[in-house]
Design a protein around this motif. Structure first.
Motif, mmCIF file in Angstrom:
data_model
loop_
_atom_site.group_PDB
_atom_site.id
_atom_site.type_symbol
_atom_site.label_atom_id
_atom_site.label_comp_id
_atom_site.label_asym_id
_atom_site.label_seq_id
_atom_site.Cartn_x
_atom_site.Cartn_y
_atom_site.Cartn_z
ATOM 1 N N SER A 106 39.100 39.346 34.007
ATOM 2 C CA SER A 106 38.978 39.455 35.456
ATOM 3 C C SER A 106 38.117 38.337 36.025
ATOM 4 O O SER A 106 37.263 37.770 35.348
ATOM 5 N N GLY A 107 38.355 38.036 37.305
ATOM 6 C CA GLY A 107 37.549 37.051 37.995
ATOM 7 C C GLY A 107 37.992 35.613 37.804
ATOM 8 O O GLY A 107 37.304 34.696 38.256
ATOM 9 N N PHE A 108 39.127 35.416 37.156
ATOM 10 C CA PHE A 108 39.652 34.070 36.918
ATOM 11 C C PHE A 108 41.103 34.006 37.383
ATOM 12 O O PHE A 108 41.860 34.957 37.233
ATOM 13 N N GLY A 109 41.484 32.873 37.926
ATOM 14 C CA GLY A 109 42.849 32.712 38.408
ATOM 15 C C GLY A 109 43.770 32.158 37.347
ATOM 16 O O GLY A 109 43.480 32.211 36.154
ATOM 17 N N GLY A 110 44.895 31.618 37.801
ATOM 18 C CA GLY A 110 45.846 30.976 36.893
ATOM 19 C C GLY A 110 46.370 31.926 35.842
ATOM 20 O O GLY A 110 46.932 32.974 36.144
ATOM 21 N N TYR A 111 46.179 31.546 34.586
ATOM 22 C CA TYR A 111 46.659 32.331 33.442
ATOM 23 C C TYR A 111 46.224 33.782 33.517
ATOM 24 O O TYR A 111 46.940 34.679 33.073
ATOM 25 N N HIS A 112 45.056 34.054 34.111
ATOM 26 C CA HIS A 112 44.497 35.405 34.116
ATOM 27 C C HIS A 112 44.954 36.250 35.303
ATOM 28 O O HIS A 112 44.623 37.436 35.380
ATOM 29 N N GLY A 113 45.683 35.667 36.235
ATOM 30 C CA GLY A 113 46.367 36.454 37.240
ATOM 31 C C GLY A 113 45.551 36.943 38.420
ATOM 32 O O GLY A 113 45.916 37.931 39.061
ATOM 33 N N ASP A 114 44.437 36.299 38.728
ATOM 34 C CA ASP A 114 43.660 36.654 39.920
ATOM 35 C C ASP A 114 43.215 38.112 39.952
ATOM 36 O O ASP A 114 43.196 38.764 40.999
ATOM 37 N N MET A 115 42.843 38.658 38.801
ATOM 38 C CA MET A 115 42.341 40.025 38.724
ATOM 39 C C MET A 115 40.950 40.106 39.363
ATOM 40 O O MET A 115 40.101 39.250 39.096
ATOM 41 N N PRO A 116 40.674 41.104 40.214
ATOM 42 C CA PRO A 116 39.338 41.220 40.817
ATOM 43 C C PRO A 116 38.248 41.305 39.753
ATOM 44 O O PRO A 116 38.450 41.860 38.669
ATOM 45 N N VAL A 117 37.077 40.779 40.093
ATOM 46 C CA VAL A 117 35.996 40.639 39.123
ATOM 47 C C VAL A 117 35.408 41.969 38.672
ATOM 48 O O VAL A 117 34.705 42.037 37.662
ATOM 49 N N ASP A 118 35.683 43.049 39.399
ATOM 50 C CA ASP A 118 35.089 44.338 39.026
ATOM 51 C C ASP A 118 35.937 45.123 38.027
ATOM 52 O O ASP A 118 35.648 46.299 37.760
ATOM 53 N N TYR A 119 36.960 44.500 37.450
ATOM 54 C CA TYR A 119 37.759 45.161 36.411
ATOM 55 C C TYR A 119 37.341 44.647 35.026
ATOM 56 O O TYR A 119 37.084 43.462 34.846
ATOM 57 N N TYR A 120 37.257 45.577 34.077
ATOM 58 C CA TYR A 120 36.988 45.260 32.670
ATOM 59 C C TYR A 120 35.650 44.545 32.480
ATOM 60 O O TYR A 120 35.458 43.845 31.498
ATOM 61 N N ARG A 121 34.737 44.748 33.392
ATOM 62 C CA ARG A 121 33.393 44.211 33.228
ATOM 63 C C ARG A 121 32.438 44.970 34.145
ATOM 64 O O ARG A 121 32.841 45.549 35.158
ATOM 65 N N GLY A 122 31.162 44.975 33.767
ATOM 66 C CA GLY A 122 30.165 45.630 34.599
ATOM 67 C C GLY A 122 28.795 45.578 33.956
ATOM 68 O O GLY A 122 28.637 45.203 32.789
ATOM 69 N N LYS A 123 27.794 45.953 34.743
ATOM 70 C CA LYS A 123 26.407 45.989 34.290
ATOM 71 C C LYS A 123 25.927 47.435 34.194
ATOM 72 O O LYS A 123 26.284 48.276 35.039
ATOM 73 N N VAL A 124 25.093 47.712 33.178
ATOM 74 C CA VAL A 124 24.405 48.995 33.070
ATOM 75 C C VAL A 124 22.924 48.722 32.812
ATOM 76 O O VAL A 124 22.550 47.635 32.370
ATOM 77 N N ARG A 125 22.088 49.739 33.082
ATOM 78 C CA ARG A 125 20.652 49.638 32.818
ATOM 79 C C ARG A 125 20.254 50.647 31.754
ATOM 80 O O ARG A 125 20.813 51.752 31.685
#
Length: 253
Positions: A132-151
């Motif tokens: 997510s978060g990259f264009g082109g080959y990765h298809g412009d997937m929004p950055v909040d998919y398949y990634r995140g922060k925890v504490r």
């Protein structure tokens, strides 16, 4: 203005390259082919990819030899600082086959004390090898998919649920893929999950973990797999699970 460190490293690298050219008796035609290849890498915007595939694991090995914390690993090109904080679960696409993966563990310092309020970035590919978060080959997937922060909590614990990543090929249609093929290698990376653990006053830990028995674990094209980064298969609450207790070091600065 001369930079002594740049002078030292650049001179040593050039000396090493010249030594190889002499030892291998490289012809002028081979040299020109090499120059043209590097021009193709630049034109394809693959310089970062080429360096990461062949050199990043060596830098990690240097770091690992000096650390008292958990084993570091290559970061790769797909980290995004702006990943959101999540509440127990990474966002995934509805089209994902949703084989659940539970990730959990703790963060401690090298003396065994729990580290509270540490921030852990977690990211991995989709089942079809996109980030997510990259264009082109990765298809412009929004950055909040398949990634995140925890504490980490008051006990230094952390926990998040996601879905199983899959092996994928690095970009393989350009000059980097062509070079790997000519060298008798391939362009596959085994399934893995990335982590970056940070807390003020501590050295950042960047690492990734793999799945025991997974395809390509024994022949990662980026040479990033080390035995201590391969996790045995485990099930918890009906899900495949990965339990990771990170150790981070006090900052050397």
């Amino acid at each position: 203005m001369t930079n002594p460190r740049v002078h030292e490293i650049a001179t040593a690298m050039l000396d090493a390259v010249r030594k190889v050219l002499v030892q291998q008796e490289v012809t002028e035609a081979e040299y020109r082919a090499g120059v043209m290849y590097m021009m193709q890498v630049a034109e394809a915007k693959e310089m970062g990819l080429l360096c990461d595939v062949f050199l990043n694991s060596t830098i990690v090995e240097i770091k690992a030899a000096a650390t008292r914390g958990s084993a570091p690993a290559i970061q790769g090109p797909y980290f995004k600082e702006e990943a959101p904080f999540v509440d127990g679960k990474l966002k995934t696409y509805d089209s994902d086959d949703h084989k659940p993966l539970l990730l959990h563990g703790s963060v401690k310092d090298e003396a065994g004390r729990v580290v509270t309020d540490a921030v852990i970035d977690i990211w991995h590919s989709t089942p079809d090898g996109r980030y997510s978060g990259f264009g082109g080959y990765h298809g412009d997937m929004p950055v909040d998919y398949y990634r995140g922060k925890v504490r980490t909590d008051a006990q230094g614990r952390w926990r998040v649920q996601t879905t199983l990543p899959a092996p994928y090929q690095i970009p393989n249609k350009g000059p980097t893929g062509a070079l790997l093929t000519m060298m008798g290698s391939h362009t596959w990376r085994p399934a893995h999950v990335h982590f970056k653990v940070r807390k003020d006053g501590f050295e950042a830990l960047t690492t990734q973990y793999y799945f025991e028995g997974g395809e390509w674990v024994d022949s990662d094209c980026c040479n990033g797999v080390k035995p201590e980064l391969v996790m045995p298969a485990a099930m918890e609450q009906g899900m495949q699970a990965m339990a990771l207790d990170f150790v981070i070091e006090k900052s050397r600065a």
